[in-house]
Design an enzyme around this catalytic site. Structure first.
Site, PDB file in Angstrom:
ATOM      1  N   ASP A 106       0.928 -15.735   6.069  1.00 27.16           N
ATOM      2  CA  ASP A 106       0.223 -14.859   5.269  1.00 27.16           C
ATOM      3  C   ASP A 106       1.406 -14.247   4.101  1.00 27.16           C
ATOM      4  OD1 ASP A 106      -2.115 -14.832   6.633  1.00 27.16           O
ATOM      5  OD2 ASP A 106      -1.564 -13.265   7.798  1.00 27.16           O
ATOM      6  N   ASP A 127      -7.903 -16.453   3.447  1.00 21.71           N
ATOM      7  CA  ASP A 127      -8.577 -15.141   3.689  1.00 21.71           C
ATOM      8  C   ASP A 127      -9.281 -14.765   2.437  1.00 21.71           C
ATOM      9  OD1 ASP A 127      -7.049 -15.318   6.298  1.00 21.71           O
ATOM     10  OD2 ASP A 127      -5.533 -14.016   5.365  1.00 21.71           O
TER      11      ASP A 127
END
Length: 155
Positions: A115, A133
């Site tokens: 991330d 995401d």
């Protein structure tokens, strides 16, 4: 068209994660737009917002790899076998599938998901997220919007 969206989503996601792993030191926070958009490099061994990080390795494989793989394959099969689905619904599902596959590839290859983005607006802060995401979130919002407008998914 479905496969193109899935492949483009997975490709953009994987390239952005690889660049992040190569160019951004882990746990460093780099302001991109003042302090509102932050670039970082965090490895998430769980699911969204770290859920499941403390699960046993076997439970992680089942819940974060096997189950998502099964669901994504079923979803892809179902939308590929339905000839008359709404175009926006197809795009929504393709984004969810592409994003899901992008994160699944990381979990299988690295044991974690890379991330790297975070938004900060005053007291509002998002979790740290990635392109996969974003794709999943956009796909889900499109799906909910279409259902709210009366489009039946028939999946």
């Amino acid at each position: 068209m479905i496969l193109i969206i899935v492949l483009m989503t997975v490709g953009c996601d994987q390239v952005s994660k690889e660049l992040t792993r190569q160019k951004v030191e882990p746990e460093v926070f780099i302001p991109v737009i003042k302090n509102h958009l932050i670039l970082t490099n965090v490895e998430n061994t769980g699911a969204m917002l770290g859920f499941g990080q403390d699960f046993s390795p076997i439970l992680k494989r089942l819940l974060l790899q096997a189950l998502p793989m099964l669901l994504l394959l079923i979803m892809l099969y179902r939308i590929m076998s339905k000839p008359n689905l709404n175009l926006l619904l197809l795009v929504a599902f393709a984004l969810v599938i592409g994003g899901g596959l992008g994160n699944l590839i990381d979990r299988i290859a690295y044991g974690s998901v890379t991330d790297f983005f975070q938004f900060r607006l005053g007291i509002f802060r998002t979790g740290i997220f990635n392109i996969a995401d974003v794709a999943v979130t956009i796909g889900v919002f499109m799906f909910v919007f279409l259902i709210a407008r009366g489009k039946k998914p028939a999946i």
